[in-house]
Design a protein around this motif. Structure first.
Motif, short mmCIF file in Angstrom:
data_model
loop_
_atom_site.label_atom_id
_atom_site.label_comp_id
_atom_site.label_asym_id
_atom_site.label_seq_id
_atom_site.Cartn_x
_atom_site.Cartn_y
_atom_site.Cartn_z
N SER A 51 1.34 9.22 -11.72
CA SER A 51 1.99 9.96 -10.65
C SER A 51 1.11 9.98 -9.40
CB SER A 51 2.30 11.40 -11.09
OG SER A 51 1.11 12.16 -11.24
N LEU A 52 -0.15 9.58 -9.55
CA LEU A 52 -1.09 9.52 -8.42
C LEU A 52 -1.46 8.07 -8.14
CD1 LEU A 52 -3.59 12.34 -9.48
CD2 LEU A 52 -1.74 12.53 -7.81
N ARG A 53 -1.72 7.81 -6.88
CA ARG A 53 -2.25 6.49 -6.52
C ARG A 53 -3.66 6.38 -7.12
NH1 ARG A 53 0.40 3.48 -2.71
NH2 ARG A 53 -1.54 2.57 -1.97
N PRO A 54 -4.17 5.18 -7.29
CA PRO A 54 -5.46 5.00 -7.95
C PRO A 54 -6.62 5.80 -7.36
CG PRO A 54 -4.34 2.90 -7.80
CD PRO A 54 -3.52 3.88 -7.02
N LEU A 55 -6.78 5.80 -6.04
CA LEU A 55 -7.90 6.53 -5.47
C LEU A 55 -7.74 8.04 -5.62
CD1 LEU A 55 -8.80 4.45 -2.30
CD2 LEU A 55 -9.84 4.40 -4.58
N ALA A 56 -6.50 8.52 -5.64
CA ALA A 56 -6.26 9.94 -5.89
C ALA A 56 -6.62 10.29 -7.33
CB ALA A 56 -4.81 10.30 -5.58
N ARG A 57 -6.41 9.35 -8.26
CA ARG A 57 -6.83 9.56 -9.66
C ARG A 57 -8.34 9.68 -9.75
NH1 ARG A 57 -4.20 4.46 -12.10
NH2 ARG A 57 -2.64 4.44 -10.49
N LEU A 163 -18.58 9.96 -1.87
CA LEU A 163 -17.51 9.21 -2.53
C LEU A 163 -16.49 8.72 -1.51
CD1 LEU A 163 -16.31 8.24 -5.21
CD2 LEU A 163 -15.11 10.43 -5.37
N LYS A 164 -16.13 9.57 -0.59
CA LYS A 164 -15.16 9.18 0.42
C LYS A 164 -15.68 8.02 1.27
CE LYS A 164 -12.64 13.46 0.69
NZ LYS A 164 -12.17 14.56 1.52
N ARG A 165 -16.95 8.06 1.63
CA ARG A 165 -17.50 6.99 2.46
C ARG A 165 -17.70 5.70 1.67
NH1 ARG A 165 -21.65 10.23 6.41
NH2 ARG A 165 -20.00 11.22 7.60
N LEU A 166 -18.05 5.83 0.40
CA LEU A 166 -18.21 4.62 -0.41
C LEU A 166 -16.88 3.87 -0.53
CD1 LEU A 166 -20.52 5.85 -3.30
CD2 LEU A 166 -20.99 3.95 -1.75
N ILE A 167 -15.82 4.62 -0.69
CA ILE A 167 -14.53 3.98 -0.89
C ILE A 167 -13.88 3.68 0.45
CG2 ILE A 167 -12.22 4.28 -1.84
CD1 ILE A 167 -13.53 5.86 -4.08
N SER A 168 -13.60 4.71 1.20
CA SER A 168 -13.00 4.56 2.53
C SER A 168 -12.63 5.95 3.00
CB SER A 168 -11.74 3.69 2.47
OG SER A 168 -11.07 3.72 3.71
N PRO A 169 -13.13 6.37 4.12
CA PRO A 169 -12.88 7.74 4.56
C PRO A 169 -11.41 8.05 4.82
CG PRO A 169 -13.97 6.49 6.29
CD PRO A 169 -13.94 5.63 5.07
N THR A 170 -10.60 7.05 5.01
CA THR A 170 -9.20 7.33 5.33
C THR A 170 -8.27 7.13 4.16
OG1 THR A 170 -8.87 5.05 6.05
CG2 THR A 170 -9.52 6.65 7.73
N LYS A 171 -8.76 6.62 3.04
CA LYS A 171 -7.84 6.26 1.97
C LYS A 171 -8.02 7.03 0.68
CE LYS A 171 -7.11 1.69 3.77
NZ LYS A 171 -7.26 0.27 3.60
N LEU A 172 -9.05 7.85 0.53
CA LEU A 172 -9.29 8.53 -0.73
C LEU A 172 -8.19 9.49 -1.10
CD1 LEU A 172 -11.21 8.90 -3.11
CD2 LEU A 172 -12.29 10.73 -1.85
N ASN A 173 -7.64 10.20 -0.17
CA ASN A 173 -6.64 11.20 -0.50
C ASN A 173 -5.20 10.68 -0.38
OD1 ASN A 173 -8.43 13.31 -1.14
ND2 ASN A 173 -8.86 13.56 1.03
N VAL A 174 -5.03 9.38 -0.41
CA VAL A 174 -3.70 8.78 -0.35
C VAL A 174 -2.95 9.09 -1.63
CG1 VAL A 174 -2.47 6.61 -0.21
CG2 VAL A 174 -4.49 6.94 1.17
#
Length: 175
Positions: A51-57, A163-174
């Motif tokens: 039910s969550l996108r991968p980065l939200a998981r 964590l947000k910067r390692l992945i992407s500051p704009t995409k973690l909470n997608v």
């Protein structure tokens, strides 16, 4: 601390201990394996939530770990990191068990990151293996720092900034 004082504190004879474990190292391996199984189940719960996108998981997983840390602070931590800090004095059997546990943990995170990459939430040229190792390294470092002085703040910084910067500051909470 040796095994003797621990067994004495819980009133267990050494013979009983050695009936179940051939050595202290075998005991450490059993502890690592039990710890790994507990957290494998935690990861499975979050990483299979479609039910969550991968980065939200991934974010939900680390949010749960943060809550667990807060509930158990200042005694919370990661067995892997604690054992790894004294790795130089450990036997090959302990080091192998620890390395295998780290590897399985990273593989599960890699699966989530690969799914995020397929969805376009992580750049296609990003090296998922290196990204995963960086996340685990940052997490373990935050736990060490938390014990040193910063408490829960170190873990919160890991999740909210690192964590947000390692992945992407704009995409973690997608979602």
């Amino acid at each position: 601390m040796g095994i003797g004082p621990i067994l004495k504190a819980v009133d267990v004879p050494k013979g009983s201990f050695y009936y179940f474990f051939q050595s202290k190292d075998d005991f450490v391996v059993a502890v690592v394996e039990a710890y790994e199984e507990k957290y494998r189940q935690v990861r499975e719960k979050f990483f299979t939530d479609m039910s969550l996108r991968p980065l939200a998981r991934l974010d939900a997983y680390f949010a749960a770990l943060e809550q667990e840390y807060k509930a158990a602070a200042p005694y919370a931590g990661c067995i892997y990191g604690m054992i790894a800090q004294s790795a130089a004095g450990r036997s090959a059997v302990v080091l192998d068990a620890l390395a295998a546990s780290f590897e399985r943990w990273e593989k599960s995170i890699q699966g989530v990151l690969a799914a995020a990459q397929q969805d376009g939430d992580i750049d296609s040229d990003e090296n998922i293996n290196d990204l995963t190792a960086s996340i685990v390294d940052a997490y373990e470092g935050a736990l060490i720092r938390a014990k040193a002085k910063d408490g829960v703040l170190a873990f919160t910084r890991f999740r909210e900034i690192g964590l947000k910067r390692l992945i992407s500051p704009t995409k973690l909470n997608v979602r």
